[in-house]
Design an enzyme around this catalytic site. Structure first.
Site, PDB file in Angstrom:
ATOM      1  N   GLY A  73       0.838  -1.209   0.000  1.00  0.00           N
ATOM      2  CA  GLY A  73       0.000   0.000   0.000  1.00  0.00           C
ATOM      3  C   GLY A  73       0.864   1.247   0.000  1.00  0.00           C
ATOM      4  N   TYR A  86     -15.368  -1.510   9.364  1.00  0.00           N
ATOM      5  CA  TYR A  86     -13.987  -1.036   9.504  1.00  0.00           C
ATOM      6  C   TYR A  86     -13.477  -1.359  10.915  1.00  0.00           C
ATOM      7  CZ  TYR A  86     -10.146   2.419   9.506  1.00  0.00           C
ATOM      8  OH  TYR A  86      -8.931   3.051   9.585  1.00  0.00           O
ATOM      9  N   LYS A 124     -10.687  -3.932  12.257  1.00  0.00           N
ATOM     10  CA  LYS A 124      -9.518  -3.459  13.020  1.00  0.00           C
ATOM     11  C   LYS A 124      -9.354  -4.238  14.336  1.00  0.00           C
ATOM     12  CE  LYS A 124      -7.775  -0.517  10.189  1.00  0.00           C
ATOM     13  NZ  LYS A 124      -6.567  -0.924   9.452  1.00  0.00           N
ATOM     14  N   GLY A 156      -0.558   4.845  -1.032  1.00  0.00           N
ATOM     15  CA  GLY A 156      -1.710   5.415  -0.327  1.00  0.00           C
ATOM     16  C   GLY A 156      -1.330   6.593   0.558  1.00  0.00           C
ATOM     17  N   GLN A 157      -2.290   7.023   1.387  1.00  0.00           N
ATOM     18  CA  GLN A 157      -2.096   8.238   2.203  1.00  0.00           C
ATOM     19  C   GLN A 157      -0.894   8.100   3.140  1.00  0.00           C
ATOM     20  OE1 GLN A 157      -4.678   9.009   5.480  1.00  0.00           O
ATOM     21  NE2 GLN A 157      -4.267  11.183   5.516  1.00  0.00           N
ATOM     22  N   ILE A 168      -0.657  -1.827  -6.038  1.00  0.00           N
ATOM     23  CA  ILE A 168      -1.545  -2.637  -6.891  1.00  0.00           C
ATOM     24  C   ILE A 168      -1.643  -1.997  -8.261  1.00  0.00           C
ATOM     25  CG2 ILE A 168      -2.959  -3.750  -5.101  1.00  0.00           C
ATOM     26  CD1 ILE A 168      -5.035  -1.502  -5.577  1.00  0.00           C
TER      27      ILE A 168
HETATM   28  C1  AKB Z   1     -11.082   6.943   8.992  1.00  0.00           C
HETATM   29  O1  AKB Z   1     -11.647   8.027   9.227  1.00  0.00           O
HETATM   30  O2  AKB Z   1     -11.662   5.966   8.505  1.00  0.00           O
HETATM   31  C2  AKB Z   1      -9.629   6.808   9.364  1.00  0.00           C
HETATM   32  C3  AKB Z   1      -9.436   6.313  10.757  1.00  0.00           C
HETATM   33  C4  AKB Z   1      -9.672   7.204  11.901  1.00  0.00           C
HETATM   34  O3  AKB Z   1      -9.050   5.200  10.960  1.00  0.00           O
HETATM   35  N1  AKB Z   1      -8.973   8.058   9.179  1.00  0.00           N
END
Ligand code: AKB
Length: 317
Positions: A8, A143, A147, A11-12, A35
């Site tokens: 990655g 998300y 995590k 990416g950012q 990628i």
């Molecule tokens: C998001 O906003 O999804 C990310 C994070 C806080 O993990 N920047």
């Protein structure tokens, strides 16, 4: 000397982390994994080796690791919170199936692995202020679910197989180089672009919504410092709370106005982003990172704002 693979790398976080790691360990020792369709460009492409390395393709990761004698992997492949909510199965495929691939290759080739967690790993039942290191993690987003799983799976590989896995829970990251895409905290980057372009900013997050944020130089230092930390001092591994500032939209707006007095902001709250933000903590307690590996960020809201405005003004000129 380490040999590092960044998955990655365009990416950012990856685009800046790759350059930082090259400046520390030498250009030839840091491979930028990307990628198809997200090839490195400019300095990132020219300063060192790069290789196609899709996190969902285990044989490709293994091939790159063997070819370059990799001993450390920074696994940055992930969908951010808002886009993950729209594509939950893809978020899982990249975040968790991808992580399995990385951990298996690491186990077979004796690599250390850094995979970021996030403030998104917490949920509405978590204590909101000064959120402790070890506390309730019942996120409501895919998300966040991925995590928490990242943290657990990484700990599992450490405890069961001795793989040297480490991670931090990143807050919203603010940078003037590569913009984020699809996160809940993105407004805190976009607002600077509007201020420097002389445009009014429409904020998708409501006033009074506090979230932890961090300037990219501190985030990069944290990742590198944790990977260099003496393992004998680490009581935790995946993942450490780290923090440097917490503000709401009005706080960052007022700080920018101090330097750009004509700047204007209005609110048009995005229900999805707001519901995610409402489920995250206001501020984390990072005492364990400070004690176990000397985490010590340098930027606060004011010094970050001055630097962001200066750097963006030069770039957007
Ligand atoms: C998001 O906003 O999804 C990310 C994070 C806080 O993990 N920047």
């Amino acid at each position: 000397m380490k040999n590092i693979l960044i998955i990655g790398a365009t990416g950012q976080i990856g685009s800046e982390l790759t350059m930082k790691l090259r400046s520390i360990y030498g250009n030839d020792h840091v491979v930028a994994g990307y990628i198809a369709g997200a090839e490195p460009k400019g300095e990132l492409a020219e300063s060192g080796p790069s290789a196609i390395c899709d996190v969902t393709d285990a044989p490709a990761i293994s091939e790159v690791v063997k070819k370059y004698g990799i001993d450390t992997i920074y696994n940055l492949a992930a969908l951010l919170s808002v886009v993950a909510e729209r594509k939950p199965m893809l978020a899982w495929k990249i975040g968790i199936d991808g992580l399995w691939n990385v951990l298996e290759v690491a186990r077979e080739n004796n690599c250390a692995v850094f995979t970021p967690s996030s403030i998104g790993s917490f949920g509405p039942e978590t204590p909101r202020d000064h959120t402790p290191q070890d506390t309730i993690q019942r996120p409501r987003t895919i998300y966040g679910v991925s995590k928490v799983t990242t943290e657990l799976l990484s700990d599992y590989y450490h405890n069961k197989y001795g793989v040297d896995t480490r991670s931090v829970r990143f807050p919203g990251l603010i940078s003037n180089v590569t913009p984020p895409g699809g996160g809940t905290t993105d407004y805190a980057v976009d607002i600077y672009y509007s201020a420097v372009r002389g445009e009014q900013f429409t904020c998708p997050i409501a006033a009074g919504t506090y979230m932890d944020m961090m300037y990219m130089p501190d985030a990069l230092n944290g990742a590198v410092q944790l990977m260099e930390a003496n393992p004998d001092r680490l009581i935790h591994r995946n993942g450490f709370n780290i923090a440097s500032m917490s503000f709401d939209p009005n706080g960052i707006y007022q700080m920018i106005k101090k330097y750009v007095p004509d700047f204007k902001m209005v609110y048009d709250v995005d229900p999805l982003k707001q519901s995610i933000a409402d489920s995250w903590p206001n501020s984390l307690d990072d005492v364990c990172a400070r004690q176990e590996w000397d985490w010590n960020p340098t930027y606060d809201l004011e010094s970050m704002t001055r630097d962001m405005l200066e750097k963006l003004a030069l770039r957007l000129k």
